[in-house]
Motif scaffolding. Structure first.
Motif, mmCIF file in Angstrom:
data_model
loop_
_atom_site.group_PDB
_atom_site.id
_atom_site.type_symbol
_atom_site.label_atom_id
_atom_site.label_comp_id
_atom_site.label_asym_id
_atom_site.label_seq_id
_atom_site.Cartn_x
_atom_site.Cartn_y
_atom_site.Cartn_z
ATOM 1 N N ALA A 129 0.842 -1.185 0.000
ATOM 2 C CA ALA A 129 0.000 0.000 0.000
ATOM 3 C C ALA A 129 0.885 1.245 0.000
ATOM 4 O O ALA A 129 2.061 1.196 0.387
ATOM 5 C CB ALA A 129 -0.905 -0.010 1.223
ATOM 6 N N GLU A 130 0.310 2.367 -0.414
ATOM 7 C CA GLU A 130 1.078 3.609 -0.434
ATOM 8 C C GLU A 130 1.580 3.992 0.950
ATOM 9 O O GLU A 130 2.625 4.633 1.088
ATOM 10 C CB GLU A 130 0.216 4.732 -1.012
ATOM 11 N N SER A 131 0.859 3.583 1.991
ATOM 12 C CA SER A 131 1.254 3.920 3.357
ATOM 13 C C SER A 131 2.284 2.960 3.939
ATOM 14 O O SER A 131 2.764 3.160 5.061
ATOM 15 C CB SER A 131 0.018 3.913 4.273
ATOM 16 N N TYR A 133 5.696 0.850 4.790
ATOM 17 C CA TYR A 133 7.138 1.094 4.855
ATOM 18 C C TYR A 133 7.816 -0.141 5.430
ATOM 19 O O TYR A 133 7.184 -0.984 6.074
ATOM 20 C CB TYR A 133 7.479 2.349 5.666
ATOM 21 N N ALA A 174 7.373 3.165 0.822
ATOM 22 C CA ALA A 174 6.973 2.343 -0.325
ATOM 23 C C ALA A 174 7.639 2.786 -1.618
ATOM 24 O O ALA A 174 8.140 1.955 -2.385
ATOM 25 C CB ALA A 174 5.450 2.375 -0.472
ATOM 26 N N GLU A 175 7.663 4.082 -1.896
ATOM 27 C CA GLU A 175 8.236 4.570 -3.157
ATOM 28 C C GLU A 175 9.719 4.242 -3.258
ATOM 29 O O GLU A 175 10.205 3.847 -4.321
ATOM 30 C CB GLU A 175 8.010 6.068 -3.299
ATOM 31 N N ILE A 186 3.133 -0.858 -6.078
ATOM 32 C CA ILE A 186 2.486 -0.046 -5.044
ATOM 33 C C ILE A 186 1.079 0.281 -5.527
ATOM 34 O O ILE A 186 0.883 0.619 -6.695
ATOM 35 C CB ILE A 186 3.254 1.269 -4.799
ATOM 36 N N PRO A 188 -2.916 2.162 -4.117
ATOM 37 C CA PRO A 188 -3.602 2.882 -3.035
ATOM 38 C C PRO A 188 -4.027 1.922 -1.933
ATOM 39 O O PRO A 188 -4.374 0.759 -2.200
ATOM 40 C CB PRO A 188 -4.808 3.509 -3.742
ATOM 41 N N ASP A 189 -4.034 2.413 -0.709
ATOM 42 C CA ASP A 189 -4.332 1.551 0.438
ATOM 43 C C ASP A 189 -5.631 0.764 0.250
ATOM 44 O O ASP A 189 -5.684 -0.435 0.542
ATOM 45 C CB ASP A 189 -4.435 2.397 1.709
#
Length: 264
Positions: A129-131, A133, A174-175, A186, A188-189
């Motif tokens: 997800a984008e969030s 890590y 994530a990026e 990746i 969206p959540d």
């Protein structure tokens, strides 16, 4: 085994293992790892399962080993043996994941830290997800990376970046993880599980035995010289060529239609 800390669900040929301790950010205590190992072994023994998704409940994949639960194991001179639980629990889990005969997709929601980072990155396809890590947090408490991290990360992202993760103990968003080649995709959540399920269904309708041989072939060849790797490929191709899916694949190619693989 009755599960208290995980969920194991099956939808057609796709199994989903969810670490289910959201109140502990899916911290991995001994019981949770035992349940995860049992679930992976169930997947291994069930020919109807042709893909596995691993994810975490709530706002994170896993915060890593649950330090509040203890479990450092016995030691000498009154000192704990922080490596004992690796030998008895985490390492068998990882070996069983690596030896599985179906593809593993890890759907990483939020933090994947410590042992949770390792388990997430041992997926064949890591969707985050984008969030999300990733954090090699061991040095922050005076320990060394474990659960396969020092074996995997240098191979995936190179020595310099592995040292950065392990010795600085800083989050990799994530990026950056995508840029470094740690993850496959990746999303969206809100789309994470849909993306993981879509990929799993694709694998579940594919040549399962060929996937298993590909997974095993990569593992076998990572540390072997070329000549041994070539021999391993030759043996794997022999086994793949004897499957019904290979015969179906050839017929579908000749008949210009989509193959209907059965996983056999």
């Amino acid at each position: 085994m009755t599960y208290d800390n995980i969920l194991l669900e099956q939808d057609d040929s796709v199994a989903t293992l969810t670490i289910n301790r959201p109140e502990k950010l899916n911290g991995l205590d001994v019981r949770t790892v035992e349940e995860m190992l049992n679930a992976v072994q169930k997947v291994r023994d069930d020919d109807a399962v042709r893909a596995l998704i691993i994810t975490g409940a709530g706002r994170g994949f896993s915060s890593g080993a649950d330090l509040s639960a203890g479990g450092s194991g016995g030691g000498t001179s009154g000192r704990p043996d922080a490596g004992k639980v690796l030998e008895t629990h985490f390492n068998p889990l990882l070996e069983n994941m690596m030896a599985l005969n179906v593809p593993i997709i890890t759907a990483v929601n939020g933090p994947a830290a410590g042992a949770g980072c390792s388990i997430a990155l041992f997926g064949d396809f890591v969707i985050c997800a984008e969030s999300a890590y990733f954090l090699q947090a061991f040095v922050n408490i005076g320990l060394v990376p474990d659960v396969g991290s020092t074996w995997l990360l240098p191979r995936v992202i190179g020595r310099a970046r592995a040292l950065e993760m392990m010795m600085l103990g800083e989050k990799v968003p994530a990026e950056k993880a995508l840029d470094w080649g740690m993850v496959y995709r990746i999303v969206p959540d809100a789309e994470l599980m849909d993306a993981a399920s879509s990929l799993a269904r694709r694998f579940a309708s594919g040549p399962t035995r060929a996937y298993a041989l590909i997974r095993q072939g990569i593992r076998d060849c990572m540390d072997k010289p070329l000549s041994e790797g070539l021999r391993a490929e030759r043996q794997n191709q022999m086994h793949a060529g004897r499957t019904g899916d290979f015969a179906e694949g050839v017929q579908a190619f000749l008949q210009k239609r989509k193959a209907e693989f059965k996983g056999a």
